[in-house]
Design a protein around this motif. Structure first.
Motif, short mmCIF file in Angstrom:
data_model
loop_
_atom_site.label_atom_id
_atom_site.label_comp_id
_atom_site.label_asym_id
_atom_site.label_seq_id
_atom_site.Cartn_x
_atom_site.Cartn_y
_atom_site.Cartn_z
N ALA B 15 0.67 -1.32 0.02
CA ALA B 15 0.02 -0.08 -0.10
C ALA B 15 0.86 1.16 -0.05
O ALA B 15 0.45 2.36 -0.11
CB ALA B 15 -0.92 -0.10 1.28
N ASP B 36 -2.90 7.09 7.61
CA ASP B 36 -4.16 8.10 7.40
C ASP B 36 -5.15 7.49 6.61
O ASP B 36 -5.12 6.15 6.55
CB ASP B 36 -3.43 9.19 6.62
N SER B 37 -6.29 8.07 6.63
CA SER B 37 -7.25 7.52 6.04
C SER B 37 -7.45 6.99 4.70
O SER B 37 -7.87 5.82 4.65
CB SER B 37 -8.67 8.62 6.36
N LEU B 38 -6.57 7.41 4.22
CA LEU B 38 -6.49 6.93 2.56
C LEU B 38 -5.68 5.77 2.60
O LEU B 38 -5.74 4.79 1.96
CB LEU B 38 -5.89 8.07 1.69
N ASP B 39 -4.44 5.66 3.44
CA ASP B 39 -3.62 4.70 3.58
C ASP B 39 -4.74 3.56 3.94
O ASP B 39 -4.48 2.30 3.56
CB ASP B 39 -2.44 4.81 4.69
N ALA B 41 -7.96 2.93 3.44
CA ALA B 41 -8.76 2.43 2.74
C ALA B 41 -7.96 1.70 1.64
O ALA B 41 -8.47 0.69 1.30
CB ALA B 41 -9.18 3.86 1.83
N ASN B 42 -6.69 1.82 1.12
CA ASN B 42 -5.79 1.17 0.47
C ASN B 42 -5.35 -0.08 0.67
O ASN B 42 -5.74 -1.08 0.29
CB ASN B 42 -4.88 2.05 0.03
N LEU B 44 -6.96 -1.62 3.20
CA LEU B 44 -8.40 -2.68 3.15
C LEU B 44 -8.83 -3.29 1.76
O LEU B 44 -8.94 -4.57 1.65
CB LEU B 44 -9.48 -1.73 3.75
N LEU B 45 -8.45 -2.29 0.94
CA LEU B 45 -8.90 -2.77 -0.67
C LEU B 45 -7.87 -4.02 -0.88
O LEU B 45 -8.32 -4.79 -1.57
CB LEU B 45 -8.68 -1.95 -1.56
N LEU B 46 -6.42 -3.84 -0.71
CA LEU B 46 -5.50 -4.94 -0.66
C LEU B 46 -5.78 -6.04 -0.17
O LEU B 46 -5.70 -7.13 -0.73
CB LEU B 46 -4.15 -4.25 -0.43
N LEU B 60 -15.40 -2.31 10.22
CA LEU B 60 -14.00 -1.18 10.04
C LEU B 60 -13.59 -1.33 11.29
O LEU B 60 -12.14 -1.42 11.60
CB LEU B 60 -14.34 -0.17 9.47
#
Lengths: 307, 78
Positions: B15, B36-39, B41-42, B44-46, B60
């Motif tokens: 990520a 951070d929140s974008l890390d 999200a990434n 979790l997607l991975l 979550l």
């Protein structure tokens, strides 16, 4: 009739709101603002300005760059989801303000960040079928009217802008192919009831998974490979989104312009703002453009440059 | 595939977050270690892609540290 993109002009309001000022309210640090969101400041229109006013300002910039006889304009399309009024269509108001002739076809397209790709395909197809000669494709979606400044998911991202693309013969850029998609089941993830709401995780997942696949599909359909493409102009959703698509496609960063730091995510205007700059690059032969967002909706296209 | 500390760390590294993955502690929330929140999200997607699972928004709070992620995924895939 070989219609293409003859000229593009942009209007960005002078007024800016700095995200750095708000960083404490949202618990953001400078790195997050500059390198993740990728928006240091947002372009904001005057409160009383409407979508059509921004279109007119973009048009004024167009006629500074290109001699245009408005009496020859026979098609005018505005892409917006923030029209001046619910009724009538904003393109009709623009038609009045820039004094277009009576034989000019006008209509709006209600799309967000995928709007420019849809808009190009629409205006060129419509003009070809109806044997029209000179068209104006506007993008104008001033989100500052629908943003809650206390919402950390949306307030730091969006900026106001408008663009106009002049479609005519003897052009430099041509639409070679475009493909489109929709995921209506996720429409509630980016929606405006009173204010804009965005489920950031859902939009990130959609973009990171759907868009790279979509672009690969477009390239395969056209027997193209990465080395055939000089630039990839992605909708500037955020820096993180642009970087993520770039990584997942395994494409070189130098092919992927990033340009929103000083004005924000301008929805359907983000692609033409970058394209206007890239038009000056004489070495370009083929570009991919890709827009994605509200709907959820996406569209990607190949642009062929004839230098 | 079973979730382990090693393969979860590999995914976090993929990520491309700014924190050095070897320095992450298993029992501390990732957001308290600099993600951070974008890390997140990434990551979790991975995780969803690698383990072929769905992590719904309501879960979550169960995937906020490396240990919690390991437990969540192994429960979900067992």
């Amino acid at each position: 009739m070989n219609l293409g993109l003859k000229q593009i002009a942009v209007y960005l309001p002078d007024k800016r709101i700095s995200n750095l000022k708000f960083k404490n309210n949202f618990n953001f640090d400078n790195d997050f603002i500059n390198n993740k969101i990728g928006v240091k400041e947002r372009a904001i229109k005057e409160k009383n300005e409407k979508s059509s006013d921004l279109c007119v300002k973009a048009f004024k910039n167009l006629i500074k760059k290109e001699i245009i006889d408005t009496s020859t304009i026979d098609c005018c399309i505005v892409i917006t989801q923030n029209p001046d009024y619910k009724i009538p269509h904003t393109s009709s108001i623009v038609h009045n303000k820039i004094e277009l002739p009576d034989n000019c076809a006008c209509f709006d397209i209600s799309l967000g960040c995928s709007g420019y790709v849809y808009g190009l395909s629409n205006i060129i197809s419509f003009m070809r079928f109806n044997n029209l000669k000179n068209g104006l494709l506007f993008t104008s979606d001033p989100y500052s009217d629908i943003i809650n400044e206390n919402d950390k998911n949306t307030a730091p991202i969006f900026g106001d802008a408008a663009t106009v693309t002049y479609i005519s013969e003897n052009s430099k850029i041509f639409l070679k192919d475009a493909i489109f998609g929709t995921s209506g089941k996720n429409f509630q993830d980016l929606i405006c009831k009173d204010y804009l709401y965005m489920n950031g995780r859902s939009i990130f997942n959609f973009t990171a998974t759907m868009i790279p696949q979509h672009i690969k599909k477009l390239l395969i359909k056209n027997n193209l490979e990465d080395f055939d493409i000089d630039k990839y102009i992605f909708h500037q959703g955020s820096k993180y989104i642009v970087d993520t698509i770039c990584k997942r496609l395994k494409i070189n960063k130098f092919k992927v312009p990033f340009d929103m730091l000083n004005y924000g995510n301008t929805v359907s205007s983000s692609i033409p703002i970058i394209l206007e700059k890239e038009m000056k690059n004489d070495s370009l032969k083929k570009c991919v453009i890709s827009g994605f967002g509200v709907g959820l909706s996406w569209g990607s296209a190949i642009l062929q440059f004839h230098q | 595939m079973k979730a382990t500390s090693d393969n979860i760390r590999e995914i976090i590294a993929e990520a491309d977050i700014l924190i050095e993955v070897t320095k992450l502690k298993n029992d501390i929330l990732l957001k308290d270690q600099g993600a951070d929140s974008l890390d997140l999200a990434n990551i979790l997607l991975l995780l969803e892609e690698k383990f072929k699972i769905k992590i719904p928004d309501q879960d979550l709070d169960q995937v906020q540290s490396i240990n919690a992620i390991i437990e969540y995924i192994n429960n979900k895939t067992s």
